[in-house]
Design a protein around this motif. Structure first.
Motif, PDB file in Angstrom:
ATOM      1  N   LYS A   1       0.837  -1.202   0.000  1.00 43.24           N
ATOM      2  CA  LYS A   1       0.000   0.000   0.000  1.00 43.24           C
ATOM      3  C   LYS A   1       0.870   1.249   0.000  1.00 43.24           C
TER       4      LYS A   1
ATOM      5  N   TYR B   1      -1.459   2.561  -9.903  1.00 44.72           N
ATOM      6  CA  TYR B   1      -2.425   1.466 -10.006  1.00 44.72           C
ATOM      7  C   TYR B   1      -2.074   0.574 -11.179  1.00 44.72           C
TER       8      TYR B   1
ATOM      9  N   GLY C   1      -5.939  -2.794  -9.315  1.00 44.83           N
ATOM     10  CA  GLY C   1      -5.444  -3.143  -8.001  1.00 44.83           C
ATOM     11  C   GLY C   1      -5.791  -2.049  -7.010  1.00 44.83           C
ATOM     12  N   THR C   2      -5.402  -2.271  -5.760  1.00 50.23           N
ATOM     13  CA  THR C   2      -5.733  -1.312  -4.707  1.00 50.23           C
ATOM     14  C   THR C   2      -4.773  -0.139  -4.661  1.00 50.23           C
TER      15      THR C   2
END
Lengths: 117, 106
Positions: free
Chosen positions: B9, B86, B97-98
């Protein structure tokens, strides 16, 4: 080239209301897709429209609907708003339908920030 | 099941250091893969697509079908590379994706 334009930029609604979001694609693009992006997540696909027909639908309830007009602009409608609908709604345009033309990217607008109180 | 996984992240690197943003996808056929970038206060924009096999802003991404990966790399990170990245897979729809938030420390 103005790119993809979305309106409004921000919107505040209350639970149970409905909302209409608007999108104008890049000139010459015939496909419009809608995405929902909640905080901390990537865009989630809602709909794709091509030549005024729905060509794809994501895993969203029937409260979500959309349409595309002859000039290729599009509206996303959400009924019976829930708190969980609070998100950034992105519109993207492309020349053709995803999967139809190989390797064509999506071009995104700035989004509409929807807040549900 | 997630079609696209970005395991990090947050990622911080020093200016001038190499950077790699990881992306793994779930698809058994020939994928169409993209990297998108979002700079502060700007819209999501295409960075590169695997079919082009080109370097954009010094970034490259190689498709590894065996590992089902499409990692984004740059040999020398710059401060202006700080952004949200992303990875996306195009099938009948786009799967994102996150995202990975990259910070390049001066």
């Amino acid at each position: 080239d103005a790119g993809v334009t979305q309106s409004p930029t921000h919107l505040i609604k209350t639970r149970g209301q409905h909302v209409t979001l608007r999108c104008s694609p890049i000139s010459g693009h015939k496909s419009v897709s809608w995405y929902q992006q909640v905080l901390g997540q990537g865009p989630q696909f809602i709909f794709q429209y091509y030549e005024k027909e729905e060509r794809g639908r994501g895993n969203f309830p029937d409260r979500f609907s959309a349409r595309q007009f002859p000039n290729y602009s599009s509206e996303l409608n959400v009924n019976a708003l829930l708190l969980g609908d609070s998100a950034l709604y992105l519109c993207a345009s492309s020349l053709g339908v995803t999967g139809g033309v190989k390797n064509q990217p999506q071009h995104f607008g700035d989004g509409t920030r929807l807040s549900i109180l | 099941a997630q079609r696209v996984t970005q395991p990090e992240k947050l990622l911080s690197v020093f200016k001038g250091a190499p950077v790699e943003l990881k992306c793994n996808y779930s698809y058994s056929g020939s994928p169409e893969l993209f990297w998108y970038v979002q700079y502060s206060r700007q819209r999501l924009q295409l960075l590169l697509r695997h079919i082009s096999r080109e370097s954009i802003k010094g970034f490259t991404a190689d498709l590894n079908k065996g590992e089902t990966s499409f990692h984004l790399k740059k040999p020398f990170a710059q401060e202006e590379d700080s952004a949200m990245y992303y990875c996306a897979l195009s099938l009948k729809q786009f799967y994102f994706g996150t995202g990975t938030s990259l910070t390049v420390i001066p």
